[in-house]
Design an enzyme around this catalytic site. Structure first.
Site, mmCIF file in Angstrom:
data_model
loop_
_atom_site.group_PDB
_atom_site.id
_atom_site.type_symbol
_atom_site.label_atom_id
_atom_site.label_comp_id
_atom_site.label_asym_id
_atom_site.label_seq_id
_atom_site.Cartn_x
_atom_site.Cartn_y
_atom_site.Cartn_z
ATOM 1 N N THR A 11 -22.854 -26.557 13.890
ATOM 2 C CA THR A 11 -21.727 -27.480 14.060
ATOM 3 C C THR A 11 -21.460 -28.328 12.824
ATOM 4 O OG1 THR A 11 -22.042 -27.617 16.440
ATOM 5 C CG2 THR A 11 -20.914 -29.465 15.417
ATOM 6 N N THR A 86 -27.828 -26.703 16.225
ATOM 7 C CA THR A 86 -28.828 -27.357 17.080
ATOM 8 C C THR A 86 -29.293 -26.479 18.242
ATOM 9 O OG1 THR A 86 -27.078 -28.349 18.429
ATOM 10 C CG2 THR A 86 -27.914 -29.661 16.580
#
Ligand code: ASN
Length: 330
Positions: A11, A86
């Site tokens: 991200t 993540t």
């Protein structure tokens, strides 16, 4: 202090596209602006995956590619930062911890919940914190920096899909907390290490969750054909339904076929004690391996690591309960 950064995706460097967030941000320009005027301004080199990924697409081949990049730059830097999505960061950090016990320099993975182009993003504190950790002179292993915490790479779990404090170690304290100055936890054991490991590649390891009402037929179907190893996520300290007809036999037949079967817990914070309850007795009798207090990510990565070393089932059983890289409390 020189730092090498490897950018794999995630991200942090994503932008909005019609199909949702995808890689595409100007990471190099952002990093330049972040470091201009700091003590690391001319001290950072950057390499990147040719194909940047959402970490949901990571496989053991990516763990091998990261390991290879770090070794390729090992002499050029004092510390290493891996920018990673993540979602599977704790799998990768666990995997790297086993592969890099000989590396001798700090490696810190980080990412963010918001892309770097969003006002209020956690990209800046996470990347600068990771840089600070690898140049601290106090870290000698693989770790994750996230949400103002430095966490052991093979003890960490993603605990929130949205919080800036998105990672934690359920069974051990953080290595350090940020502040002025950072608060460091006294160093703990780091395992016996593994010299010159064979590189990661994909292996057929099945992770299976028990749920109330599971039948022997369903479990048998999930194990046919047999994988190379099984992680059974059982209840509590490693319990399963002991009154369900045929269930224990499926487990013992699997182990008797030479498939290592590791019992982990569905509790993030656990110490698996097989046979502590009658409901875990059959697992202990069948020769299941206890995950003890390892995270599910560490158990999975360790099984893949050991299979990559070409070990037999008994050797895998031995190493699963032996602390290689600090993943397991002795
Ligand atoms: N899906 C993203 C990834 O793991 C999530 C993130 O990085 N925050 O690549």
């Amino acid at each position: 202090m020189r730092v090498h950064i490897l950018y794999t995706g995630g991200t942090l460097g994503m932008i909005d596209t019609p199909a949702g967030l995808a890689p595409g941000a100007d990471l190099t320009g952002w990093l330049d602006r972040l470091l201009t005027g700091t003590d690391l301004a001319d001290e950072v080199t950057l390499s990147a995956f040719d194909h940047l990924i959402d970490s949901s697409n990571a496989t053991p081949a990516d763990w091998a590619a990261i390991t290879a990049d770090l070794w390729a730059h090992q002499q050029e830097a004092d510390g290493f930062v891996v920018l990673h999505g993540t979602d599977t960061m704790s799998y990768t950090s666990s995997a790297l911890s086993f592969a890099l016990t000989d590396f001798g320099k700090p490696v810190v993975l980080t990412g963010s919940q918001y892309p770097l182009g969003v006002v209020g993003s956690d990209a800046t504190p996470n990347v600068t914190g990771a840089l600070r950790a690898v140049t601290s002179g106090k870290l000698d292993r693989v770790a994750v920096f996230f949400g103002h915490k430095l966490l052991a790479g093979n003890r960490v779990m993603k605990t929130s899909s949205w919080a800036f404090q998105g990672f934690d170690c359920p069974s051990v304290p953080a290595l350090a907390l940020t502040g002025a100055p950072w608060q460091w936890t006294p160093a703990v054991q780091t395992g016996c290490g593994w010299h010159d490991p064979a590189p990661y590649q994909r292996h057929d390891v099945l992770v299976l969750d028990l749920a109330p009402g599971i039948t022997a037929a369903r479990l048998a179907a999930a194990l046919d054909p047999l994988p190379e190893a099984v992680v059974l996520r059982a209840f509590g300290v490693g319990n399963m339904p002991s009154e369900e007809p045929g269930l224990a036999a499926v487990i013992s037949d699997t182990i008797a076929s030479g498939v290592p079967l590791v019992v982990a817990s569905q509790c993030p914070q656990a110490d698996v004690l097989l046979g502590h309850y009658e409901a875990g007795h059959a697992l202990a009798q069948a020769g299941a391996i206890s995950a003890r207090d390892m995270t599910i990510e560490a158990v999975y990565a360790k099984l893949v690591f050991l299979l990559c070393q070409g070990l037999a089932a008994e050797e895998i059983a031995h190493w699963m309960v032996t602390d290689i890289a600090g993943e397991l409390s002795s």
